[in-house]
Design an enzyme around this catalytic site. Structure first.
Site, PDB file in Angstrom:
ATOM      1  N   HIS A 293       5.051  -7.307   0.318  1.00  0.00           N
ATOM      2  CA  HIS A 293       4.529  -8.762  -0.176  1.00  0.00           C
ATOM      3  C   HIS A 293       5.218  -8.954  -1.742  1.00  0.00           C
ATOM      4  CE1 HIS A 293       1.408  -9.595   2.514  1.00  0.00           C
ATOM      5  NE2 HIS A 293       1.487  -8.094   2.737  1.00  0.00           N
TER       6      HIS A 293
ATOM      7  N   ASP B 124       0.892  -1.213   0.214  1.00  0.00           N
ATOM      8  CA  ASP B 124       0.129  -0.217  -0.048  1.00  0.00           C
ATOM      9  C   ASP B 124       0.638   1.157  -0.062  1.00  0.00           C
ATOM     10  OD1 ASP B 124      -1.927  -1.936   0.469  1.00  0.00           O
ATOM     11  OD2 ASP B 124      -2.758  -0.897   2.207  1.00  0.00           O
TER      12      ASP B 124
ATOM     13  N   SER C 230       8.125   4.094   4.926  1.00  0.00           N
ATOM     14  CA  SER C 230       9.513   4.115   4.382  1.00  0.00           C
ATOM     15  C   SER C 230       8.926   3.911   2.618  1.00  0.00           C
ATOM     16  CB  SER C 230      10.417   3.346   4.476  1.00  0.00           C
ATOM     17  OG  SER C 230      11.814   3.624   4.098  1.00  0.00           O
TER      18      SER C 230
END
Length: 290
Positions: free
Chosen positions: A141, A84, A248
């Site tokens: 992921h 995201d 980050s």
């Protein structure tokens, strides 16, 4: 921007990491509550939506999502978004040059800590830089099935990596601390780079745990065997590969002519893990995966 240069970023980051790992009871719950309200975090997406479920701020920050919160694009010819966030920049790599922001480029060689072999692999390829804001889900992921071949820890600065800083500080992502993960995939070589920043207390991977801290100021390199060998690290599309304890940036690198980035993506586009990021480049000799 002046503060970015003057602040004791390493000390602040170490302090923030320790505090975020400390179970402070009612105070921890209050901080989490204020954070959720200020950043408008949607806790209904979390596997555990109740704030009392998190004994530390870091436990809250790396909270897992419900299994159905991020549908995965299951097309075998598609790679998916790893996180995201917001697209900082994306596009072709011009030889070795990667676009950071208006007026700023940095090089593959600098990003990859002078590794000539990896620089050649990704020369003239494609890149995607995704910024994870504080409100975002902070697990990272796999875009596709992959076999881990190499992990490199590169020490560096801890500048903020938000869009304002990226537009102002030259070579930002090649200057900051980072963990470079290189995979063999059906789409060709893939690099997934986790970039550290101010107050990012830890960068972790699922196979090694916390890569940083400690921060020893030296480049470290780990190599991993083929899929059939003992000790191999094989991850499937959509599986978690790492996480940030505070926000980050993730940078993805792809080899030349191996993938086509999806047309929906542009600078400042909001991303969600599991959405289509790219597809195999069949026009240039790629092999359909179905």
């Amino acid at each position: 921007m002046t503060l970015q240069y003057l602040l004791p970023k390493r000390c602040l980051t170490q302090l923030a990491g320790r505090l975020a790992d400390y179970p402070a009871g009612w105070l921890t719950k209050l901080i989490i509550t204020l954070f959720v309200r200020y950043y408008k975090v949607d806790m209904q997406e979390a596997m555990r939506p109740e704030l009392s479920a998190y004994p530390t701020f870091n436990a809250f920050f790396v909270r897992p999502l419900r299994d159905d919160a991020r549908p995965l694009d299951t097309d075998p010819n598609a790679l998916v978004m790893p996180a995201d966030g917001v697209i900082s920049q994306l596009g072709p790599i011009d030889g070795e040059r990667i676009f950071q922001a208006k007026g700023h480029h940095y090089t593959l060689e600098a990003l990859l800590a002078g590794n000539e072999r990896l620089t050649e692999i990704f020369r003239d390829g494609a890149f995607v830089t995704t910024y994870l804001a504080p409100r975002d889900y902070h697990r990272v992921h796999m875009p596709c099935n992959g076999i881990l071949r190499e992990m490199i820890y590169v020490p560096g600065d801890l500048y903020s990596v938000n869009p304002l800083t990226a537009a102002a500080i030259p070579n930002l992502f090649a200057r900051n601390e980072r963990v470079i993960c290189v995979f063999d995939t059906d789409f060709g070589p893939l690099a997934q780079i986790l970039v550290g920043a101010t107050i990012v207390g830890s960068i972790e991977t699922v196979w090694a745990g916390a890569v940083t801290p400690p921060r020893e100021g030296i480049i470290k390199r780990w190599r991993y065997p083929d899929a059939e060998s003992e000790g191999a690290v094989v991850l499937l599309k959509g599986q978690e590969m790492g996480r940030f304890k505070l926000g980050s940036t993730v940078i993805n690198l792809f080899a030349k002519d191996r993938v086509v980035l999806d047309e929906r993506w542009h600078t400042l586009a909001a991303t969600r893990f599991g959405q289509r990021l790219a597809t195999v480049n069949i026009a240039d000799g790629g092999v359909p995966q179905g």
